[in-house]
Design a protein around this motif. Structure first.
Motif, PDB file in Angstrom:
ATOM      1  N   ALA A 138      26.437  16.096  11.554  1.00 30.38           N
ATOM      2  CA  ALA A 138      25.061  16.438  12.326  1.00 30.38           C
ATOM      3  C   ALA A 138      25.543  18.436  11.521  1.00 30.38           C
ATOM      4  CB  ALA A 138      24.413  16.705  13.729  1.00 30.38           C
ATOM      5  N   TRP A 139      24.379  19.212  10.974  1.00 26.88           N
ATOM      6  CA  TRP A 139      24.108  20.513  11.602  1.00 26.88           C
ATOM      7  C   TRP A 139      24.370  20.548  12.762  1.00 26.88           C
ATOM      8  CZ3 TRP A 139      22.976  23.387   7.450  1.00 26.88           C
ATOM      9  CH2 TRP A 139      23.432  23.167   5.895  1.00 26.88           C
ATOM     10  N   VAL A 140      24.774  21.959  13.388  1.00 23.84           N
ATOM     11  CA  VAL A 140      24.912  22.853  14.870  1.00 23.84           C
ATOM     12  C   VAL A 140      24.177  23.995  15.146  1.00 23.84           C
ATOM     13  CG1 VAL A 140      25.898  23.303  17.125  1.00 23.84           C
ATOM     14  CG2 VAL A 140      26.482  21.411  15.535  1.00 23.84           C
ATOM     15  N   ARG A 141      22.950  24.456  15.469  1.00 25.96           N
ATOM     16  CA  ARG A 141      22.862  25.955  15.019  1.00 25.96           C
ATOM     17  C   ARG A 141      22.991  25.903  16.968  1.00 25.96           C
ATOM     18  NH1 ARG A 141      16.691  27.424  16.356  1.00 25.96           N
ATOM     19  NH2 ARG A 141      16.404  26.177  17.991  1.00 25.96           N
ATOM     20  N   VAL A 142      24.182  27.164  16.687  1.00 23.79           N
ATOM     21  CA  VAL A 142      25.143  27.711  17.750  1.00 23.79           C
ATOM     22  C   VAL A 142      23.557  28.921  18.821  1.00 23.79           C
ATOM     23  CG1 VAL A 142      27.449  27.246  16.498  1.00 23.79           C
ATOM     24  CG2 VAL A 142      26.016  29.428  16.181  1.00 23.79           C
ATOM     25  N   ASN A 143      25.186  29.485  19.688  1.00 28.76           N
ATOM     26  CA  ASN A 143      23.854  31.177  20.226  1.00 28.76           C
ATOM     27  C   ASN A 143      24.341  31.793  19.200  1.00 28.76           C
ATOM     28  OD1 ASN A 143      22.262  30.158  22.574  1.00 28.76           O
ATOM     29  ND2 ASN A 143      24.702  28.932  22.222  1.00 28.76           N
ATOM     30  N   ALA A 144      23.232  32.661  19.115  1.00 31.14           N
ATOM     31  CA  ALA A 144      23.374  34.331  18.330  1.00 31.14           C
ATOM     32  C   ALA A 144      24.918  34.415  18.404  1.00 31.14           C
ATOM     33  CB  ALA A 144      22.079  35.152  18.546  1.00 31.14           C
ATOM     34  N   ALA A 145      24.956  35.255  17.453  1.00 30.89           N
ATOM     35  CA  ALA A 145      26.239  36.471  17.553  1.00 30.89           C
ATOM     36  C   ALA A 145      26.356  37.750  18.531  1.00 30.89           C
ATOM     37  CB  ALA A 145      27.021  36.841  16.184  1.00 30.89           C
ATOM     38  N   GLY A 146      26.558  37.915  19.379  1.00 26.33           N
ATOM     39  CA  GLY A 146      26.650  38.607  20.657  1.00 26.33           C
ATOM     40  C   GLY A 146      26.452  38.636  22.333  1.00 26.33           C
ATOM     41  N   ALA A 151      33.725  24.573  15.474  1.00 24.69           N
ATOM     42  CA  ALA A 151      34.988  24.791  13.377  1.00 24.69           C
ATOM     43  C   ALA A 151      35.570  23.723  13.274  1.00 24.69           C
ATOM     44  CB  ALA A 151      35.408  26.073  13.679  1.00 24.69           C
ATOM     45  N   GLY A 152      36.388  23.247  13.653  1.00 19.76           N
ATOM     46  CA  GLY A 152      37.192  22.243  13.472  1.00 19.76           C
ATOM     47  C   GLY A 152      36.937  20.664  13.500  1.00 19.76           C
ATOM     48  N   ALA A 153      35.729  20.679  13.991  1.00 20.60           N
ATOM     49  CA  ALA A 153      35.287  19.368  14.581  1.00 20.60           C
ATOM     50  C   ALA A 153      34.914  18.137  12.764  1.00 20.60           C
ATOM     51  CB  ALA A 153      33.759  19.300  15.069  1.00 20.60           C
ATOM     52  N   SER A 154      35.301  17.131  12.562  1.00 20.17           N
ATOM     53  CA  SER A 154      34.926  16.610  10.911  1.00 20.17           C
ATOM     54  C   SER A 154      33.956  15.901  10.716  1.00 20.17           C
ATOM     55  CB  SER A 154      36.245  15.271  11.754  1.00 20.17           C
ATOM     56  OG  SER A 154      36.110  14.337  12.463  1.00 20.17           O
ATOM     57  N   GLY A 155      32.914  15.922  11.201  1.00 21.34           N
ATOM     58  CA  GLY A 155      31.730  15.871  12.125  1.00 21.34           C
ATOM     59  C   GLY A 155      30.270  16.698  10.985  1.00 21.34           C
ATOM     60  N   LEU A 156      31.757  17.788  11.322  1.00 26.83           N
ATOM     61  CA  LEU A 156      30.377  18.719  11.311  1.00 26.83           C
ATOM     62  C   LEU A 156      29.586  18.786   9.564  1.00 26.83           C
ATOM     63  CD1 LEU A 156      28.851  21.648  12.341  1.00 26.83           C
ATOM     64  CD2 LEU A 156      30.953  23.499  10.910  1.00 26.83           C
ATOM     65  N   LEU A 157      28.275  19.465   9.357  1.00 27.07           N
ATOM     66  CA  LEU A 157      27.569  19.349   8.049  1.00 27.07           C
ATOM     67  C   LEU A 157      27.470  20.687   7.532  1.00 27.07           C
ATOM     68  CD1 LEU A 157      25.344  16.197   8.317  1.00 27.07           C
ATOM     69  CD2 LEU A 157      28.168  16.779   7.186  1.00 27.07           C
ATOM     70  N   GLY A 158      27.365  21.682   9.085  1.00 27.82           N
ATOM     71  CA  GLY A 158      26.802  23.133   8.437  1.00 27.82           C
ATOM     72  C   GLY A 158      26.869  23.863   9.686  1.00 27.82           C
ATOM     73  N   VAL A 159      26.275  25.400   9.739  1.00 25.23           N
ATOM     74  CA  VAL A 159      25.579  26.051  10.622  1.00 25.23           C
ATOM     75  C   VAL A 159      24.604  26.712  10.594  1.00 25.23           C
ATOM     76  CG1 VAL A 159      26.547  27.627  12.247  1.00 25.23           C
ATOM     77  CG2 VAL A 159      27.911  25.784  11.431  1.00 25.23           C
ATOM     78  N   LEU A 160      23.973  26.376  11.204  1.00 21.33           N
ATOM     79  CA  LEU A 160      22.956  27.570  11.797  1.00 21.33           C
ATOM     80  C   LEU A 160      22.936  28.515  12.486  1.00 21.33           C
ATOM     81  CD1 LEU A 160      21.067  24.992  10.543  1.00 21.33           C
ATOM     82  CD2 LEU A 160      19.625  25.781  11.715  1.00 21.33           C
ATOM     83  N   VAL A 161      22.884  29.625  11.813  1.00 25.28           N
ATOM     84  CA  VAL A 161      22.974  31.080  12.379  1.00 25.28           C
ATOM     85  C   VAL A 161      21.791  31.905  13.028  1.00 25.28           C
ATOM     86  CG1 VAL A 161      23.856  33.049  12.900  1.00 25.28           C
ATOM     87  CG2 VAL A 161      24.980  31.249  11.345  1.00 25.28           C
ATOM     88  N   PRO A 162      21.210  32.139  14.586  1.00 27.83           N
ATOM     89  CA  PRO A 162      19.904  32.389  14.799  1.00 27.83           C
ATOM     90  C   PRO A 162      19.959  33.838  14.867  1.00 27.83           C
ATOM     91  CG  PRO A 162      21.294  31.714  16.587  1.00 27.83           C
ATOM     92  CD  PRO A 162      21.495  31.078  15.001  1.00 27.83           C
ATOM     93  N   LEU A 182      34.853  29.603   9.926  1.00 30.65           N
ATOM     94  CA  LEU A 182      34.830  28.194   9.546  1.00 30.65           C
ATOM     95  C   LEU A 182      36.111  26.904   8.423  1.00 30.65           C
ATOM     96  CD1 LEU A 182      30.788  27.770   9.228  1.00 30.65           C
ATOM     97  CD2 LEU A 182      32.262  27.593  11.289  1.00 30.65           C
ATOM     98  N   PRO A 183      35.242  26.051   8.459  1.00 31.49           N
ATOM     99  CA  PRO A 183      36.507  25.778   6.601  1.00 31.49           C
ATOM    100  C   PRO A 183      35.647  25.547   5.362  1.00 31.49           C
ATOM    101  CG  PRO A 183      35.865  23.408   8.733  1.00 31.49           C
ATOM    102  CD  PRO A 183      35.443  24.655   8.963  1.00 31.49           C
ATOM    103  N   PRO A 184      36.311  26.193   4.271  1.00 31.97           N
ATOM    104  CA  PRO A 184      36.202  26.349   3.346  1.00 31.97           C
ATOM    105  C   PRO A 184      34.958  25.382   2.158  1.00 31.97           C
ATOM    106  CG  PRO A 184      38.797  26.285   3.547  1.00 31.97           C
ATOM    107  CD  PRO A 184      38.086  25.863   5.029  1.00 31.97           C
ATOM    108  N   GLY A 185      34.031  25.960   2.180  1.00 29.91           N
ATOM    109  CA  GLY A 185      32.759  25.634   1.553  1.00 29.91           C
ATOM    110  C   GLY A 185      31.736  24.865   3.013  1.00 29.91           C
ATOM    111  N   THR A 186      32.175  25.343   4.124  1.00 30.29           N
ATOM    112  CA  THR A 186      31.002  24.806   5.267  1.00 30.29           C
ATOM    113  C   THR A 186      29.281  25.744   5.090  1.00 30.29           C
ATOM    114  OG1 THR A 186      32.810  24.264   5.980  1.00 30.29           O
ATOM    115  CG2 THR A 186      30.581  24.268   7.892  1.00 30.29           C
ATOM    116  N   PRO A 187      28.104  25.424   4.586  1.00 33.42           N
ATOM    117  CA  PRO A 187      27.308  25.332   4.258  1.00 33.42           C
ATOM    118  C   PRO A 187      26.972  26.460   5.825  1.00 33.42           C
ATOM    119  CG  PRO A 187      27.067  23.796   4.311  1.00 33.42           C
ATOM    120  CD  PRO A 187      28.639  23.457   4.396  1.00 33.42           C
TER     121      PRO A 187
END
Length: 265
Positions: free
Chosen positions: A59-67, A79-90, A105-110
């Motif tokens: 899955a993708w993950v929407r993390v909490n906002a920076a700060g 960051a190191g989870a094998s099933g992470l497809l990408g991150v949404l940044v609010p 994040l791992p290189p190439g992580t969207p």
């Protein structure tokens, strides 16, 4: 690859819904650690998300906002989870922060940057060009709250147009439009998606599986669009320059390009 069109959220503190979301038919599933999770449930949501992503789930993950108090722990966890497809940044506002996140994040992580504040909209071209950012998304509800405005199409038109323009200038795929809060009114969801598509969006955030089919319909070319495109290409077949179609309208290269884009798989 065709960019994902439908994006389905699943709250991070409801692990029983992860598999259902994955099977619902969305182009992308987003486990949400932000708005859908109360502060007291953040740690549980993070742990359940990590369990899913390291146990065969993707899955993708929407993390909490920076700060926020949870951002660092969110990033460290996924960051190191094998099933992470990408991150949404609010609340994406700072290109340097986005670049720093991408570097962790791992290189190439969207990384999809959610533009949903006045500052983020003001800096949208810098956000779109930030290292690691692969697409923009629009948070219309949050932006309306920040601007103290309505969330109508008219009130949000400038923001949507700016996000589409910034995406194009930065060479990113067509952006993802925000959520429609009504769940079981398919016509309203389709109309919202169709309106977003008419402005240049190529995706939509969804909050319930019932929204997926109507959102897909709205994001796809209509029957009228397809018929028009076929007529244009037939009228111009073999012509080296501009021609006049059956309706008396000129058909030149921009018109042909649009017709081909509509019929492109």
């Amino acid at each position: 690859m065709t960019p994902e069109a439908t994006w389905l959220f699943a709250p991070g503190n409801t692990p029983h819904r992860f598999a259902k979301a994955a099977a619902a038919g969305a182009d992308a599933v987003v486990i949400d650690l932000e708005d859908a999770v109360r502060p007291e449930d953040k740690d549980t949501a993070r742990a359940e998300t990590l369990r899913w992503l390291t146990g065969g789930g993707r899955a993708w993950v929407r993390v909490n906002a920076a700060g926020t108090p949870w951002f660092e722990a969110d990033v460290d966890a996924v960051a190191g989870a094998s099933g992470l497809l990408g991150v949404l940044v609010p609340k994406a506002e700072d290109p340097a922060s986005l670049a720093a996140l991408s570097a962790r994040l791992p290189p190439g992580t969207p990384v999809v940057a959610l533009v949903e504040t006045a500052v983020g909209l003001h800096r949208v071209h810098d956000v779109a060009a930030a290292p690691g950012v692969t697409r923009l998304a629009f948070g219309s509800l949050d932006l309306a709250a920040d601007l103290r405005s309505d969330e109508t199409g008219e009130a949000m038109l400038f923001a949507r147009a700016a996000i589409v323009l910034a995406s194009r200038v930065a060479g990113l795929p067509a952006p993802i439009d925000g959520v429609t809060t009504v769940i079981h009114d398919a016509d309203e969801v389709t109309a919202a998606a169709r309106y977003a598509r008419s402005l240049g969006f190529g995706g939509k955030l969804c909050i319930h599986p019932a929204q997926l089919a109507p959102a897909t319909r709205g994001l796809a070319p209509s029957a009228d669009d397809i018929a028009w495109a076929r007529e244009v290409l037939q009228a111009a077949d073999g012509s080296a320059g501009a021609v006049t179609g059956a309706d008396g309208r000129m058909i030149d290269k921009p018109v042909l390009d649009r017709a081909r884009a509509i019929l492109r798989p």
